[in-house]
Enzyme design. Structure first.
Site, mmCIF file in Angstrom:
data_model
loop_
_atom_site.group_PDB
_atom_site.id
_atom_site.type_symbol
_atom_site.label_atom_id
_atom_site.label_comp_id
_atom_site.label_asym_id
_atom_site.label_seq_id
_atom_site.Cartn_x
_atom_site.Cartn_y
_atom_site.Cartn_z
ATOM 1 N N ASP A 99 0.839 -1.207 0.000
ATOM 2 C CA ASP A 99 0.000 0.000 0.000
ATOM 3 C C ASP A 99 0.872 1.255 0.000
ATOM 4 O O ASP A 99 1.805 1.357 0.806
ATOM 5 C CB ASP A 99 -0.903 -0.031 1.243
ATOM 6 C CG ASP A 99 -2.053 0.964 1.178
ATOM 7 O OD1 ASP A 99 -1.869 2.053 0.598
ATOM 8 O OD2 ASP A 99 -3.130 0.668 1.713
ATOM 9 N N HIS A 101 -0.513 4.514 0.057
ATOM 10 C CA HIS A 101 -1.227 5.683 0.581
ATOM 11 C C HIS A 101 -0.590 6.157 1.891
ATOM 12 O O HIS A 101 -0.507 5.377 2.836
ATOM 13 C CB HIS A 101 -2.700 5.349 0.806
ATOM 14 C CG HIS A 101 -3.412 4.976 -0.463
ATOM 15 N ND1 HIS A 101 -3.449 3.693 -0.937
ATOM 16 C CD2 HIS A 101 -4.096 5.737 -1.362
ATOM 17 C CE1 HIS A 101 -4.138 3.670 -2.079
ATOM 18 N NE2 HIS A 101 -4.537 4.895 -2.366
ATOM 19 N N SER A 152 -5.273 -4.234 2.106
ATOM 20 C CA SER A 152 -4.422 -3.813 3.231
ATOM 21 C C SER A 152 -5.007 -4.255 4.568
ATOM 22 O O SER A 152 -4.271 -4.518 5.523
ATOM 23 C CB SER A 152 -4.242 -2.295 3.235
ATOM 24 O OG SER A 152 -3.641 -1.894 2.035
HETATM 25 CO CO1 B1M Z 1 -5.771 5.383 -4.122
HETATM 26 N N1 B1M Z 1 -7.350 4.336 -3.673
HETATM 27 N N2 B1M Z 1 -5.090 3.934 -5.206
HETATM 28 N N3 B1M Z 1 -4.328 6.599 -4.534
HETATM 29 N N4 B1M Z 1 -6.762 6.737 -3.261
HETATM 30 C C1 B1M Z 1 -8.291 4.897 -2.694
HETATM 31 C C2 B1M Z 1 -7.955 4.437 -1.275
HETATM 32 C C3 B1M Z 1 -9.687 4.332 -3.226
HETATM 33 C C4 B1M Z 1 -10.759 4.188 -2.142
HETATM 34 C C5 B1M Z 1 -10.164 5.223 -4.378
HETATM 35 C C6 B1M Z 1 -11.411 4.717 -5.068
HETATM 36 O O1 B1M Z 1 -11.349 3.864 -5.873
HETATM 37 N N5 B1M Z 1 -12.561 5.264 -4.715
HETATM 38 C C7 B1M Z 1 -9.233 2.979 -3.819
HETATM 39 C C8 B1M Z 1 -9.226 1.785 -2.865
HETATM 40 C C9 B1M Z 1 -10.230 0.735 -3.241
HETATM 41 C C10 B1M Z 1 -10.235 -0.344 -2.214
HETATM 42 O O2 B1M Z 1 -9.338 -1.133 -2.087
HETATM 43 N N6 B1M Z 1 -11.309 -0.340 -1.458
HETATM 44 C C11 B1M Z 1 -7.843 3.306 -4.302
HETATM 45 C C12 B1M Z 1 -7.146 2.571 -5.314
HETATM 46 C C13 B1M Z 1 -7.933 1.482 -5.996
HETATM 47 C C14 B1M Z 1 -5.816 2.863 -5.672
HETATM 48 C C15 B1M Z 1 -4.950 2.101 -6.710
HETATM 49 C C16 B1M Z 1 -5.056 0.577 -6.689
HETATM 50 C C17 B1M Z 1 -5.275 2.683 -8.090
HETATM 51 C C18 B1M Z 1 -4.556 2.062 -9.253
HETATM 52 O O3 B1M Z 1 -3.358 2.080 -9.327
HETATM 53 N N7 B1M Z 1 -5.336 1.500 -10.138
HETATM 54 C C19 B1M Z 1 -3.526 2.565 -6.322
HETATM 55 C C20 B1M Z 1 -2.940 1.661 -5.218
HETATM 56 C C21 B1M Z 1 -1.487 1.702 -5.142
HETATM 57 C C22 B1M Z 1 -0.997 0.909 -3.935
HETATM 58 O O4 B1M Z 1 -1.211 1.300 -2.814
HETATM 59 N N8 B1M Z 1 -0.373 -0.222 -4.196
HETATM 60 C C23 B1M Z 1 -3.830 3.922 -5.725
HETATM 61 C C24 B1M Z 1 -2.948 4.982 -5.761
HETATM 62 C C25 B1M Z 1 -3.217 6.248 -5.248
HETATM 63 C C26 B1M Z 1 -2.305 7.454 -5.446
HETATM 64 C C27 B1M Z 1 -0.812 7.090 -5.411
HETATM 65 C C28 B1M Z 1 -2.611 8.072 -6.796
HETATM 66 C C29 B1M Z 1 -2.801 8.411 -4.304
HETATM 67 C C30 B1M Z 1 -2.019 8.264 -2.981
HETATM 68 C C31 B1M Z 1 -0.922 9.266 -2.797
HETATM 69 C C32 B1M Z 1 -0.346 9.224 -1.417
HETATM 70 O O5 B1M Z 1 -0.948 8.828 -0.432
HETATM 71 N N9 B1M Z 1 0.883 9.648 -1.326
HETATM 72 C C33 B1M Z 1 -4.219 7.875 -4.057
HETATM 73 C C34 B1M Z 1 -5.220 8.612 -3.352
HETATM 74 C C35 B1M Z 1 -4.903 10.046 -3.025
HETATM 75 C C36 B1M Z 1 -6.478 8.037 -2.998
HETATM 76 C C37 B1M Z 1 -7.731 8.721 -2.371
HETATM 77 C C38 B1M Z 1 -8.398 9.536 -3.473
HETATM 78 C C39 B1M Z 1 -7.474 9.626 -1.166
HETATM 79 C C40 B1M Z 1 -6.706 9.011 0.003
HETATM 80 C C41 B1M Z 1 -6.289 10.075 0.991
HETATM 81 O O6 B1M Z 1 -5.141 10.500 0.998
HETATM 82 N N10 B1M Z 1 -7.221 10.596 1.811
HETATM 83 C C42 B1M Z 1 -8.568 7.460 -1.915
HETATM 84 C C43 B1M Z 1 -10.072 7.686 -1.945
HETATM 85 C C44 B1M Z 1 -10.567 8.318 -0.671
HETATM 86 O O7 B1M Z 1 -10.083 8.027 0.411
HETATM 87 N N11 B1M Z 1 -11.555 9.156 -0.775
HETATM 88 C C45 B1M Z 1 -7.981 6.368 -2.714
HETATM 89 C C46 B1M Z 1 -6.945 11.650 2.767
HETATM 90 C C47 B1M Z 1 -6.383 11.071 4.077
HETATM 91 C C48 B1M Z 1 -6.151 12.163 5.101
HETATM 92 O O8 B1M Z 1 -7.337 10.167 4.571
HETATM 93 O O9 B1M Z 1 -5.746 8.212 4.387
HETATM 94 O O10 B1M Z 1 -8.228 7.859 4.853
HETATM 95 P P1 B1M Z 1 -7.009 8.681 5.015
HETATM 96 O O11 B1M Z 1 -6.668 8.809 6.559
HETATM 97 C C49 B1M Z 1 -7.675 9.108 7.495
HETATM 98 C C50 B1M Z 1 -8.257 7.881 8.200
HETATM 99 O O12 B1M Z 1 -8.361 6.764 7.345
HETATM 100 C C51 B1M Z 1 -7.369 7.688 9.393
HETATM 101 O O13 B1M Z 1 -6.994 9.019 9.749
HETATM 102 C C52 B1M Z 1 -7.021 9.881 8.608
HETATM 103 C C53 B1M Z 1 -7.864 11.098 8.915
HETATM 104 O O14 B1M Z 1 -7.566 11.718 10.109
HETATM 105 N N12 B1M Z 1 -6.156 6.895 9.328
HETATM 106 C C54 B1M Z 1 -5.553 6.477 10.480
HETATM 107 C C55 B1M Z 1 -5.436 6.450 8.285
HETATM 108 N N13 B1M Z 1 -4.394 5.749 8.719
HETATM 109 C C56 B1M Z 1 -4.428 5.752 10.063
HETATM 110 C C57 B1M Z 1 -3.576 5.169 11.006
HETATM 111 C C58 B1M Z 1 -3.901 5.326 12.353
HETATM 112 C C59 B1M Z 1 -5.004 6.066 12.755
HETATM 113 C C60 B1M Z 1 -5.849 6.652 11.825
HETATM 114 O O15 B1M Z 1 -3.158 4.813 13.351
HETATM 115 C C61 B1M Z 1 -1.984 4.096 13.049
#
Ligand code: B1M
Length: 214
Positions: A99, A101, A152
Site C-alpha cells: 500500500d 497511501h 491492506s
Molecule cells: Co488510491 N485508492 N489507489 N491513490 N486513493 C483509494 C484508497 C480508493 C478508495 C479510491 C477509489 O477507488 N474510490 C481505492 C481503494 C479501493 C479499495 O481497495 N477499497 C484506491 C485505489 C484502488 C488505488 C490504486 C489501486 C489505483 C490504481 O493504481 N489503479 C492505487 C494503489 C497503489 C498501492 O497502494 N499499491 C492507488 C494509488 C493512489 C495514489 C498514489 C494516486 C494516491 C495516494 C498518494 C499518497 O498517499 N501519497 C491515491 C489517493 C490520493 C487516494 C484517495 C483519493 C485519497 C486518500 C487520501 O489521501 N485521503 C482514496 C479515496 C478516498 O479516500 N476518498 C484512494 C486523505 C487522508 C487524510 O485520509 O488516508 O483515509 P485517510 O486517513 C484518514 C483515516 O483513514 C485515518 O486518519 C485519517 C484522517 O484523520 N487513518 C488512520 C489512516 N491511517 C491511520 C492510522 C492510524 C489512525 C488513523 O493509526 C496508526
C-alpha cells in the site's frame, strides 16, 4: 464559489494556484487548522475518490490531488497546537506492505508528534520483516499501522500474525479507510498476542495513544 468550495476544488483539480491565500483566509475563519483538513480538504479528497472510482480521473491526476493535500497539510502544520509534553512514548508508524497511501499516516505522525509522542515513521509498503527489525532497533511502546486498500486490511491480519510469531505484543493501533472496528476486533485482534485498537481518524488515534500512555 465559497471559501470551502474553492479549497475542495484545489484538491479536486490538483492545482495549487491561490491555495495558500485561501488557506490563510480559512485559518481566520476556522477555530483549528485540523478543522480545515477534516472539512473542505477532506471533502475534496472524497470527491477525488468518487471521480476516480467512476474512472473520471486517472492515477496521475489523483497524484496531483495528493500533492495539493500534502502541501496544504504541510502549510497548516505550523499553525497546529503543539503541547510542551514529551516522553509519552515511542510509536513506530507504517503503511502496510503493498500500500502506497501515506497522507493519513503522515497526518497521524504530525498529530501524535505534536502531542508528546516520539514517532518513527517507517514509510509506505512496509513488510512485516521490516517492522520487526525496526521493533528490535527502536524498542517502541506501540506500533501504528495504516492502510487504505481492502487488501491492506487483510495485510494487517498477516502483519500482526508475524509480529506475534516474533514475540511482539506491544499495543497495535490500526487505521485507514478500508478498516472498521468490527474487522479489527474479529479478524485482526484474534491473530495477535496483544492489544489491537482501531482509530477512525488521526484525533481518535491520539486519544487512544494517550490512553495507552496513561
Ligand atoms: Co488510491 N485508492 N489507489 N491513490 N486513493 C483509494 C484508497 C480508493 C478508495 C479510491 C477509489 O477507488 N474510490 C481505492 C481503494 C479501493 C479499495 O481497495 N477499497 C484506491 C485505489 C484502488 C488505488 C490504486 C489501486 C489505483 C490504481 O493504481 N489503479 C492505487 C494503489 C497503489 C498501492 O497502494 N499499491 C492507488 C494509488 C493512489 C495514489 C498514489 C494516486 C494516491 C495516494 C498518494 C499518497 O498517499 N501519497 C491515491 C489517493 C490520493 C487516494 C484517495 C483519493 C485519497 C486518500 C487520501 O489521501 N485521503 C482514496 C479515496 C478516498 O479516500 N476518498 C484512494 C486523505 C487522508 C487524510 O485520509 O488516508 O483515509 P485517510 O486517513 C484518514 C483515516 O483513514 C485515518 O486518519 C485519517 C484522517 O484523520 N487513518 C488512520 C489512516 N491511517 C491511520 C492510522 C492510524 C489512525 C488513523 O493509526 C496508526
Amino acid at each position: 464559489l465559497t471559501l470551502e468550495e474553492r479549497i475542495a476544488n484545489y484538491v479536486i483539480e490538483g492545482s495549487k494556484e491561490g491555495l495558500i491565500p485561501d488557506l490563510e483566509q480559512a485559518l481566520k475563519k476556522y477555530e483549528k487548522p485540523l478543522d480545515i483538513i477534516n472539512g473542505p480538504l477532506m471533502a475534496g479528497m472524497e470527491e477525488v475518490g468518487r471521480l476516480f472510482n467512476l474512472n473520471e480521473l486517472i492515477v496521475a491526476e489523483v497524484l496531483q490531488s495528493a500533492e495539493v493535500m500534502k502541501a496544504s497539510v504541510s502549510y497548516l502544520e505550523q499553525f497546529m497546537e503543539a503541547s510542551d509534553e514529551t516522553g509519552k512514548g515511542k510509536i513506530l508508524l507504517a503503511t502496510v506492505k503493498g500500500d502506497v497511501h501515506d497522507i493519513g499516516k503522515n497526518l497521524v505522525e504530525i498529530i501524535l508528534g505534536n502531542n508528546g509522542f516520539n514517532i518513527v515513521n517507517l514509510g509506505i509498503k512496509v513488510a512485516p520483516a521490516e517492522l520487526i527489525e525496526a521493533y528490535k532497533r527502536e524498542k517502541p511502546d506501540a506500533i501504528g499501522l495504516s492502510g487504505l486498500l481492502v487488501k491492506s486490511a487483510q495485510q494487517m491480519v498477516l502483519t500482526v500474525k508475524d509480529l506475534k510469531e516474533a514475540n511482539i505484543s506491544i499495543p497495535v493501533l490500526v487505521g485507514g479507510a478500508a478498516l472498521s472496528r468490527k474487522f479489527t476486533h474479529t479478524k485482526i485482534a484474534p491473530e495477535y498476542g496483544g492489544l489491537v485498537l482501531f482509530a477512525k481518524d488521526a484525533m481518535d488515534g491520539l486519544e487512544l495513544a494517550n490512553k495507552l500512555a496513561d
